[in-house]
Design an enzyme around this catalytic site. Structure first.
Site, mmCIF file in Angstrom:
data_model
loop_
_atom_site.group_PDB
_atom_site.id
_atom_site.type_symbol
_atom_site.label_atom_id
_atom_site.label_comp_id
_atom_site.label_asym_id
_atom_site.label_seq_id
_atom_site.Cartn_x
_atom_site.Cartn_y
_atom_site.Cartn_z
ATOM 1 N N TRP A 72 0.840 -1.201 0.000
ATOM 2 C CA TRP A 72 0.000 0.000 0.000
ATOM 3 C C TRP A 72 0.872 1.247 0.000
ATOM 4 C CZ3 TRP A 72 -3.870 1.536 4.483
ATOM 5 C CH2 TRP A 72 -4.794 2.465 3.986
ATOM 6 N N HIS A 132 13.269 -3.878 4.023
ATOM 7 C CA HIS A 132 12.773 -4.422 5.292
ATOM 8 C C HIS A 132 13.891 -4.389 6.353
ATOM 9 C CE1 HIS A 132 8.954 -5.594 3.718
ATOM 10 N NE2 HIS A 132 9.347 -6.663 3.068
ATOM 11 N N SER A 162 -1.337 -11.939 9.183
ATOM 12 C CA SER A 162 -1.089 -11.735 7.752
ATOM 13 C C SER A 162 0.082 -12.608 7.300
ATOM 14 C CB SER A 162 -0.797 -10.249 7.503
ATOM 15 O OG SER A 162 -0.623 -10.008 6.142
ATOM 16 N N TYR A 216 -0.319 1.830 9.825
ATOM 17 C CA TYR A 216 -1.332 1.263 8.934
ATOM 18 C C TYR A 216 -2.737 1.602 9.442
ATOM 19 C CZ TYR A 216 -3.690 -2.430 6.180
ATOM 20 O OH TYR A 216 -4.505 -3.128 5.325
ATOM 21 N N LYS A 283 -7.071 -9.421 2.799
ATOM 22 C CA LYS A 283 -8.282 -8.836 3.383
ATOM 23 C C LYS A 283 -8.066 -7.366 3.754
ATOM 24 C CE LYS A 283 -11.480 -10.266 6.998
ATOM 25 N NZ LYS A 283 -11.639 -11.164 8.145
ATOM 26 N N GLY A 284 -6.865 -7.077 4.277
ATOM 27 C CA GLY A 284 -6.555 -5.722 4.729
ATOM 28 C C GLY A 284 -7.357 -5.359 5.965
#
Ligand code: A3P
Length: 316
Positions: A72, A132, A162, A216, A283-284
């Protein structure tokens, strides 16, 4: 430069032999370098990156732990930075025909893997990259460049769930219990969660390096405000005309999970970092952990995180 079958150089072998190691769930060894755990091929890529990457002051680096909203953030940052080049609602926008991970590539998981020496000089400014790695490892390689770093973090329990969904498609018998054990122990690729999050959080509180700390959950709750905050930090604030014309909303629509995951380009194909495009979208949202973790698992994770983040001012 000698390399073995795994593409690991003698220099990297020597480094590895001096590092603490742990076995990952799959039985492969992970090594602790500067506080984070890596597989040897990632460690080699980090060494390559450190040796060859030449930062430009205008570079933008997007950092995160896997499963924290990287895809995102890549899409949003790309769309924000390049909005004058590609209008968000045009059919020619690169995000409509390519996966965000191919437009903003990972340094240590893509550009510098397998002893590649990418020619990044040709890329126009501002260049966008992703990582990362924790701040201390990234920063050492930026050689004091004032380039901007945006970090996105997410609630640890949603990151865990996740990761479990993502990994269980790649590794058989990868249970939720195993994932919880990994997180409690901290020994998984780029872990432990709290050390990485704290590395960027602390940096975002001091002025010496430009680090924007995003969450997020806040992006889900107040997307317009968060995208404007991102643009302000990146030095390309939305003008009043743009705000009135709904440019922020158009960018959010373009980058939404629903839109991106429905595109043919993201339903098929594999990213330059070797992952099927569709695997980055599920799904988020916030709180899916409640559908999966037992009370005991949640409590164990909360207690661990609370203890590790104590005194930092950061809460989940
Ligand atoms: P879930 O597995 O909870 O659905 P990363 O990009 O760091 O790998 O993180 C992946 C997580 O972000 C997945 O979460 C995925 O569904 C979610 N995600 C991917 N694209 C998104 C988008 N455009 N908007 C919001 N969430 C997104």
């Amino acid at each position: 430069n000698f390399t073995n079958d795994d593409g690991v150089s003698q220099e990297c072998e020597n480094l590895i032999s001096s590092l603490a190691s742990e076995k990952s769930f799959t039985g492969k060894k992970l090594y602790n370098y500067q506080g984070s755990w890596y597989h040897p091929n990632t460690l080699q890529a980090i060494l390559n990156f450190k040796k060859h990457f030449q930062a430009r002051d205008s570079d933008i680096i997007l950092a995160s732990l896997p499963k924290s909203g990287t895809t995102w953030l890549k899409a949003l940052a790309f769309a924000v930075v390049h909005r004058n080049k590609y209008a968000a609602n045009l059919v020619s926008h690169p995000l409509l025909s390519d996966n965000p991970h191919n437009l903003v590539r990972f340094l240590e998981l893509d550009l510098y893997v397998k002893n590649q020496r990418p020619d990044l000089e040709e890329l126009p400014s501002p260049r966008l990259f992703a990582t990362h790695m924790p701040f201390q490892t990234l920063h050492e390689s930026l050689r004091d460049s004032p380039c901007k770093v945006v970090y996105v973090c997410r609630n640890v329990k949603d990151v865990l769930v996740s990761r479990w969904h993502f990994r269980s498609k790649l590794v058989s018998n990868y249970s939720l219990e195993d994932t919880v054990d990994e997180f409690i122990k901290g020994a998984y690729s780029f872990g432990p969660f709290h050390d990485q999050v704290l590395s960027y959080w602390k940096e975002s509180l001091v002025n010496s390096n430009p680090v924007l700390f995003m969450r997020y959950e806040e992006m889900i709750e107040k997307p317009v405000a968060q995208v404007m905050r991102l643009a302000d930090f990146l030095g390309c604030s939305f003008t009043d005309e743009e705000k009135q014309a709904g440019t922020v909303e158009k960018i959010l629509d373009l980058c939404s999970l629903g839109n991106l995951s429905s595109l043919e380009a993201n339903k098929t194909g594999t990213s330059t970092c070797g992952i099927a495009h569709h695997a980055f979208f599920r799904k988020g949202g916030v709180g899916d952990w409640k559908n999966h973790l037992t009370d005991g698992m949640a409590r164990k994770l909360d207690e661990m995180i609370e203890k590790k983040l104590e005194g930092s001012g950061l809460k989940f």
